[in-house]
Design a protein around this motif. Structure first.
Motif, PDB file in Angstrom:
ATOM      1  N   THR A 234       0.802  -1.228   0.000  1.00 32.02           N
ATOM      2  CA  THR A 234       0.000   0.000   0.000  1.00 32.02           C
ATOM      3  C   THR A 234       0.834   1.277   0.000  1.00 32.02           C
ATOM      4  O   THR A 234       0.490   2.233  -0.713  1.00 32.02           O
ATOM      5  N   PRO A 235       1.932   1.389   0.788  1.00 33.85           N
ATOM      6  CA  PRO A 235       2.719   2.628   0.728  1.00 33.85           C
ATOM      7  C   PRO A 235       3.281   2.947  -0.652  1.00 33.85           C
ATOM      8  O   PRO A 235       3.603   4.108  -0.933  1.00 33.85           O
TER       9      PRO A 235
ATOM     10  N   CYS B 222       2.160  15.218  -0.015  1.00 30.48           N
ATOM     11  CA  CYS B 222       3.080  15.831   0.949  1.00 30.48           C
ATOM     12  C   CYS B 222       2.803  15.280   2.343  1.00 30.48           C
ATOM     13  O   CYS B 222       1.819  14.600   2.594  1.00 30.48           O
ATOM     14  N   ARG B 223       3.713  15.610   3.270  1.00 29.04           N
ATOM     15  CA  ARG B 223       3.626  15.204   4.667  1.00 29.04           C
ATOM     16  C   ARG B 223       3.504  13.684   4.809  1.00 29.04           C
ATOM     17  O   ARG B 223       2.701  13.175   5.589  1.00 29.04           O
ATOM     18  N   ARG B 224       4.321  12.975   4.062  1.00 24.37           N
ATOM     19  CA  ARG B 224       4.313  11.512   4.138  1.00 24.37           C
ATOM     20  C   ARG B 224       4.769  11.059   5.518  1.00 24.37           C
ATOM     21  O   ARG B 224       5.802  11.514   6.014  1.00 24.37           O
ATOM     22  N   PRO B 225       4.053  10.142   6.162  1.00 18.96           N
ATOM     23  CA  PRO B 225       4.442   9.692   7.504  1.00 18.96           C
ATOM     24  C   PRO B 225       5.744   8.904   7.481  1.00 18.96           C
ATOM     25  O   PRO B 225       6.236   8.484   6.425  1.00 18.96           O
ATOM     26  N   ASP B 226       6.292   8.684   8.675  1.00 20.96           N
ATOM     27  CA  ASP B 226       7.480   7.854   8.803  1.00 20.96           C
ATOM     28  C   ASP B 226       7.171   6.446   8.292  1.00 20.96           C
ATOM     29  O   ASP B 226       6.099   5.895   8.577  1.00 20.96           O
ATOM     30  N   PRO B 227       8.082   5.841   7.523  1.00 21.13           N
ATOM     31  CA  PRO B 227       7.782   4.525   6.931  1.00 21.13           C
ATOM     32  C   PRO B 227       7.396   3.464   7.957  1.00 21.13           C
ATOM     33  O   PRO B 227       6.480   2.670   7.718  1.00 21.13           O
ATOM     34  N   ARG B 228       8.077   3.442   9.095  1.00 21.88           N
ATOM     35  CA  ARG B 228       7.754   2.427  10.103  1.00 21.88           C
ATOM     36  C   ARG B 228       6.382   2.681  10.721  1.00 21.88           C
ATOM     37  O   ARG B 228       5.606   1.741  10.940  1.00 21.88           O
ATOM     38  N   GLU B 229       6.086   3.941  11.028  1.00 20.97           N
ATOM     39  CA  GLU B 229       4.779   4.261  11.595  1.00 20.97           C
ATOM     40  C   GLU B 229       3.668   3.992  10.579  1.00 20.97           C
ATOM     41  O   GLU B 229       2.578   3.521  10.948  1.00 20.97           O
ATOM     42  N   LEU B 230       3.957   4.249   9.314  1.00 20.44           N
ATOM     43  CA  LEU B 230       2.978   3.986   8.264  1.00 20.44           C
ATOM     44  C   LEU B 230       2.703   2.489   8.158  1.00 20.44           C
ATOM     45  O   LEU B 230       1.544   2.051   8.118  1.00 20.44           O
ATOM     46  N   ARG B 231       3.765   1.683   8.120  1.00 14.98           N
ATOM     47  CA  ARG B 231       3.590   0.236   8.025  1.00 14.98           C
ATOM     48  C   ARG B 231       2.854  -0.309   9.245  1.00 14.98           C
ATOM     49  O   ARG B 231       1.982  -1.178   9.124  1.00 14.98           O
TER      50      ARG B 231
ATOM     51  N   ILE C 230      -2.608   8.906  10.363  1.00 16.30           N
ATOM     52  CA  ILE C 230      -1.819   8.288   9.296  1.00 16.30           C
ATOM     53  C   ILE C 230      -2.743   7.640   8.271  1.00 16.30           C
ATOM     54  O   ILE C 230      -2.546   7.776   7.050  1.00 16.30           O
ATOM     55  N   LEU C 231      -3.766   6.954   8.736  1.00 18.64           N
ATOM     56  CA  LEU C 231      -4.688   6.286   7.808  1.00 18.64           C
ATOM     57  C   LEU C 231      -5.516   7.291   7.020  1.00 18.64           C
ATOM     58  O   LEU C 231      -5.860   7.036   5.852  1.00 18.64           O
ATOM     59  N   ASP C 232      -5.823   8.442   7.623  1.00 17.71           N
ATOM     60  CA  ASP C 232      -6.494   9.504   6.862  1.00 17.71           C
ATOM     61  C   ASP C 232      -5.606   9.987   5.723  1.00 17.71           C
ATOM     62  O   ASP C 232      -6.083  10.256   4.614  1.00 17.71           O
ATOM     63  N   TRP C 233      -4.315  10.109   6.011  1.00 17.81           N
ATOM     64  CA  TRP C 233      -3.379  10.524   4.965  1.00 17.81           C
ATOM     65  C   TRP C 233      -3.341   9.485   3.839  1.00 17.81           C
ATOM     66  O   TRP C 233      -3.353   9.839   2.641  1.00 17.81           O
ATOM     67  N   VAL C 234      -3.322   8.207   4.201  1.00 18.24           N
ATOM     68  CA  VAL C 234      -3.296   7.156   3.182  1.00 18.24           C
ATOM     69  C   VAL C 234      -4.545   7.223   2.315  1.00 18.24           C
ATOM     70  O   VAL C 234      -4.478   7.090   1.087  1.00 18.24           O
ATOM     71  N   GLN C 235      -5.681   7.439   2.950  1.00 16.92           N
ATOM     72  CA  GLN C 235      -6.932   7.519   2.188  1.00 16.92           C
ATOM     73  C   GLN C 235      -6.903   8.657   1.177  1.00 16.92           C
ATOM     74  O   GLN C 235      -7.351   8.499   0.036  1.00 16.92           O
ATOM     75  N   GLN C 236      -6.353   9.810   1.582  1.00 13.87           N
ATOM     76  CA  GLN C 236      -6.318  10.958   0.683  1.00 13.87           C
ATOM     77  C   GLN C 236      -5.269  10.788  -0.418  1.00 13.87           C
ATOM     78  O   GLN C 236      -5.454  11.264  -1.539  1.00 13.87           O
ATOM     79  N   ALA C 237      -4.158  10.114  -0.088  1.00 14.23           N
ATOM     80  CA  ALA C 237      -3.044  10.020  -1.036  1.00 14.23           C
ATOM     81  C   ALA C 237      -3.096   8.776  -1.907  1.00 14.23           C
ATOM     82  O   ALA C 237      -2.357   8.680  -2.886  1.00 14.23           O
TER      83      ALA C 237
END
Length: 485
Positions: A105-106, A114-123, A146-153
């Motif tokens: 997914t990442p 923009c404002r991509r979360p830290d890879p470990r926190e995202l995973r 973080i999940l809101d960011w994933v939904q938008q991006a």
């Protein structure tokens, strides 16, 4: 439904107004020319006469304003796939599916996000919450943001029909979070999850077909065979079980089940006294009906670290009968006499009567290896895990010349898997094969070289007449009277 005459309102930018009444409300729409107004009014009259449904919000025929097709993101599709698969999967498979989706997914987000979360926190957020329907993220928590960011991006799922996007997803599966290359088995497992998710999207009409079926991507090759270095000999296993008997005697029979009956640890954990036929002499019989694998409580349906399931890779209700050699039957009888059973009839239990945990028997096995093996072997791969006892048992059975189909049935495997996994552990049979081949190829007694074509041999002496060659296929078996009992 009523449509009125066109009204002209001088001085306005759109002076020609069409008025009608629909769904109990008066409606109007203005146009710059009478011709446009006449055309629109005529369409309204035609729609009313043909009985079209009018939208109560716009006042126009519903067919004029079809709803826009919602754009489904990859993140939405992946979470829906996890929810759909959850009820039918075992706990380990649930965690495996979430791990694969959290890996890919990442890579399926917009590059300009923009404002991509830290890879470990995202995973972590994806693995623990997005693809685990039983543990949604707490509102206003870091994971929720973080999940809101994933939904938008997240990219639209339709983008995965593009080979470049799909290759990006596949390449993401080949790396660990630290950037190192993942093992081939891991890549193959995660690709299977991606294939299933894309197939689910195709079923829903979000994709024309499964794009993974058409892309030319090199699948990594893996070896499923077990390393012969982990195989312990019968003498070494006997020494290890003696060490267990000195340190944790209540676990001796448990490890004996893994070696003498080739049970999986989760099968031995679930073994009940009622499922064991243990005569005072000779072979016994174990009746396997369930397994209790251990996994994180977050992935089970019970909220505990163990969840009773059917036999591995078998339909629910499947029963497997496994003969128990006399040495194991003696072990189990002694165990039952000394320690009894848990309230539900299980032979092996934890300190408080619960299920025997992997950490408990794992520590006991580690201590036994240190006690029974030399320092050189103790640091080697030899029987490093309790599961290696099962490997040693199946390789031993194959080396005795047993029928692979019968061995596979006892082990709960297919013949193909059995031979694939243990093909490199069958040893000591090359000499026997060589002898059999040599026996077939060995020339039979007879005259010397064939006579030449120029001078054909004429055999008049019956004693020198060449005997016809006898092949193994034409040999006659000895008569029953020639075989002694």
């Amino acid at each position: 439904m009523s449509v009125y005459a066109i009204r002209r309102r001088p001085g306005r930018r759109r002076p020609f107004e069409v008025r009608w009444q629909a769904a109990g409300r008066s409606r109007s729409k203005s146009f710059t020319t009478r011709k446009l107004a006449d055309s629109y009014r005529a369409e309204l009259v035609r729609a009313a006469r043909t009985g079209l449904e009018f939208d109560p919000l716009t006042g126009e025929p519903t067919a004029w304003n079809p709803p826009e097709t919602a754009i489904v993101s990859w993140y939405q599709e992946a979470t829906a796939y996890a929810v759909m698969k959850w009820p039918s999967l075992a706990a380990h498979s649930r965690a495996s599916l979430a791990d694969a989706l959290a890996t890919v997914t990442p890579a399926l987000v917009r590059k300009d996000a923009c404002r991509r979360p830290d890879p470990r926190e995202l995973r972590t957020a994806l693995y623990q919450h997005a693809f685990n329907p039983s543990r949604p993220a707490e509102p206003a928590s870091t994971a929720a943001h973080i999940l809101d960011w994933v939904q938008q991006a997240s990219l639209p799922v339709g983008c995965l029909s593009e080979p470049a996007v799909l290759r990006t997803a596949l390449e993401a599966l080949t790396f660990r979070l630290d950037g190192s290359r993942a093992a081939p088995n891991t890549i193959i497992r995660k690709r299977a999850v991606l294939h299933g998710a894309l197939g689910y999207a195709a079923e829903a009409g979000l994709l024309p077909d499964n794009p993974l079926d058409t892309i030319a991507w090199q699948m990594p090759r893996s070896s499923a065979s077990v390393d012969p270095m982990v195989m312990a000999s019968p003498a070494q296993v006997s020494a290890l079980l003696d060490a267990v008997a000195r340190t944790r005697p209540e676990l001796t029979a448990f490890f004996g089940c893994l070696y003498y009956a080739a049970l999986r640890p989760e099968e031995a954990v679930a073994l009940r006294s009622a499922d064991c036929h243990l005569p005072t002499s000779g072979w016994g019989m174990l009746r396997l009906t369930a397994a209790s694998p251990r996994t994180a409580a977050a992935w089970t349906s019970t909220g505990t670290s163990h969840e009773q399931r059917g036999l591995k890779h078998r339909p629910d209700g499947t029963i497997r009968m496994v003969p128990a050699p006399p040495v194991l039957a003696t072990m189990l009888r002694a165990h039952h006499a000394a320690y009894g059973t848990a309230p539900d009839g299980r032979l092996f239990r934890g300190a408080r009567g619960g299920l025997l945990s992997e950490s408990v028997y794992g520590r006991a096995w580690h201590a036994a290896r240190t006690l029974a093996l030399s320092p050189e072997l103790a640091v080697s791969e030899l029987a490093r895990r309790p599961y290696d006892l099962r490997h040693a048992a199946l390789s031993l059975w194959l080396n005795t010349g047993g029928d692979p189909a019968q061995i596979a049935a006892r082990a709960g495997n297919s013949v193909a898997v059995l031979l694939t996994v243990y093909t490199h552990c069958i040893h000591g049979r090359d000499d026997l094969l060589n002898q059999r081949i040599d026996h077939v190829l060995k020339p039979f007694p007879g005259p010397g070289p064939c006579p030449s074509v120029e001078e054909p041999a004429v055999c008049t002496d019956r004693a020198t007449t060449p005997k016809p060659a006898v092949t193994p296929a034409t040999r006659q078996p000895p008569s029953p009277s020639a075989i002694r009992p």
